[in-house]
Enzyme design. Structure first.
Site, short mmCIF file in Angstrom:
data_model
loop_
_atom_site.label_atom_id
_atom_site.label_comp_id
_atom_site.label_asym_id
_atom_site.label_seq_id
_atom_site.Cartn_x
_atom_site.Cartn_y
_atom_site.Cartn_z
N HIS A 64 -5.53 9.77 0.28
CA HIS A 64 -5.15 9.06 1.51
C HIS A 64 -5.29 9.97 2.74
O HIS A 64 -4.64 9.78 3.76
CB HIS A 64 -3.71 8.52 1.41
N HIS A 94 3.94 -2.11 2.98
CA HIS A 94 3.88 -0.76 2.42
C HIS A 94 5.12 -0.45 1.60
O HIS A 94 6.24 -0.78 2.02
CB HIS A 94 3.74 0.28 3.55
N ASP A 105 0.84 -1.21 0.00
CA ASP A 105 0.00 0.00 0.00
C ASP A 105 0.87 1.25 0.00
O ASP A 105 2.05 1.22 0.38
CB ASP A 105 -0.86 0.04 1.28
N ASP A 106 0.23 2.35 -0.37
CA ASP A 106 0.76 3.73 -0.20
C ASP A 106 1.83 4.14 -1.21
O ASP A 106 2.44 5.19 -1.06
CB ASP A 106 1.31 3.96 1.23
N HIS A 158 -6.13 2.61 -3.79
CA HIS A 158 -6.09 2.80 -2.35
C HIS A 158 -6.87 4.05 -1.97
O HIS A 158 -7.51 4.08 -0.93
CB HIS A 158 -4.63 2.89 -1.89
ZN LIG Z 1 -2.54 3.31 3.27
#
Ligand SMILES: [Zn+2]
Length: 291
Positions: free
Chosen positions: A161, A261, A106-107, A157
């Site tokens: 964010h 991540h 993620d991210d 995602h």
């Molecule tokens: Zn995230």
């Protein structure tokens, strides 16, 4: 004299007849010979033509081959598309007697870590799923392309964010999700289909029920995780800690959806990744994609 004249006349007549006959003979012979060569020539011409035809046919065959090739490429693409569309991983946790690991990041993408993660995945011949932040994707579009080109799954995602913004209303959440989807499509092309979301922070519990309903209604699906390396549990987590958190959370589960991540600060995640992959391979897990 009269007799001689008659004789001469007779032989003249004979000569004329002979000449006439030989003329006919010559004419018909030359006609036959000419006809033969003419025929021969026409055979050569048609042989040349045949070669040309053969060449043309070869080209045609090549073209047909190309057509067939591009057709089969297209069919394969359509098949992939259909498979992706018709067989998304709706319940990745459902046991089926096989050990399956879904690595997820993620991210990202981040310019410092994502290339290293992609190198490690390539080296170990493992595919993963990336849940992108739209702003990060915009900054690192080449990495988004690389993720897709190397056979990984590129999913949503959110665009910002920004928890405060996305979780202030289902409208905000949906528009942020759609904006992230548009960024991915702007980089990978309109025919890249991605409807899988990972909620920022996860969707566990009932608190996000209206959000889950809203995204489902809009045609999206979402997935959380049931294992992790713990790289979001502190600012800095050591490599050893990441590996032990993974072993601990994976436990004896048949299907693992592993949260990690590729945000710029998660350097130890990159360092722990080869050991995590080796560990999972040693335990008999097969690596698959979410989409
Ligand atoms: Zn995230």
């Amino acid at each position: 004299m009269k007799g001689l004249n008659r004789k001469n006349k007779k032989s003249k007549f004979k000569r004329t007849i002979m000449l006439f006959i030989s003329a006919i003979f010559l004419f018909s012979t030359s006609f036959l010979v000419g006809g033969y060569f003419g025929k021969k020539n026409s055979v050569v011409v048609s042989a040349v033509k045949t070669n040309e035809n053969a060449k043309n046919n070869e080209q045609k065959n090549d073209n047909t081959k190309d057509d067939q090739k591009s057709n089969s490429d297209r069919e394969q693409k359509d098949k992939d598309k259909k498979e992706k569309k018709s067989e998304p991983v709706l319940d990745p946790y459902k046991p089926d007697g096989k050990k399956v690991a879904y690595l997820t990041f993620d991210d990202g993408p981040s310019s410092n870590l994502t290339p290293q993660i992609l190198d490690i995945l390539k080296k170990h011949n493992v595919k993963a799923t990336f849940f992108l932040i739209g702003t990060m994707a915009n900054e690192n579009s080449e990495l988004v392309k690389r993720e897709k080109n190397e056979g990984h799954s590129v999913c949503i995602h959110s665009y910002s964010h920004d928890y405060k913004y996305v979780y202030s209303s289902t409208e905000n959440f949906l528009s942020d999700v759609k904006r992230c989807e548009m960024v991915i499509k702007s980089i990978l092309g309109d025919d890249y289909e991605t409807k899988l979301i990972r909620f920022p922070g996860g969707s566990f519990g009932n608190r996000l029920n209206p959000y889950k309903e809203a995204v489902k209604k809009a045609g999206y699906r979402y997935v959380d995780w049931n294992a992790l390396n713990g790289d979001a549990e502190a600012e800095y987590v050591s490599v050893n800690k990441l590996i032990s958190r993974l072993k601990e959370t994976a436990a004896d589960q048949e299907h693992l959806v592993i949260l990690m991540h590729d945000a710029p600060a998660k350097e130890t995640t990159v360092q722990a990744l080869p050991s995590i992959i080796e560990y999972l391979k040693g335990k008999g897990y097969e690596f698959k994609l979410l989409y």
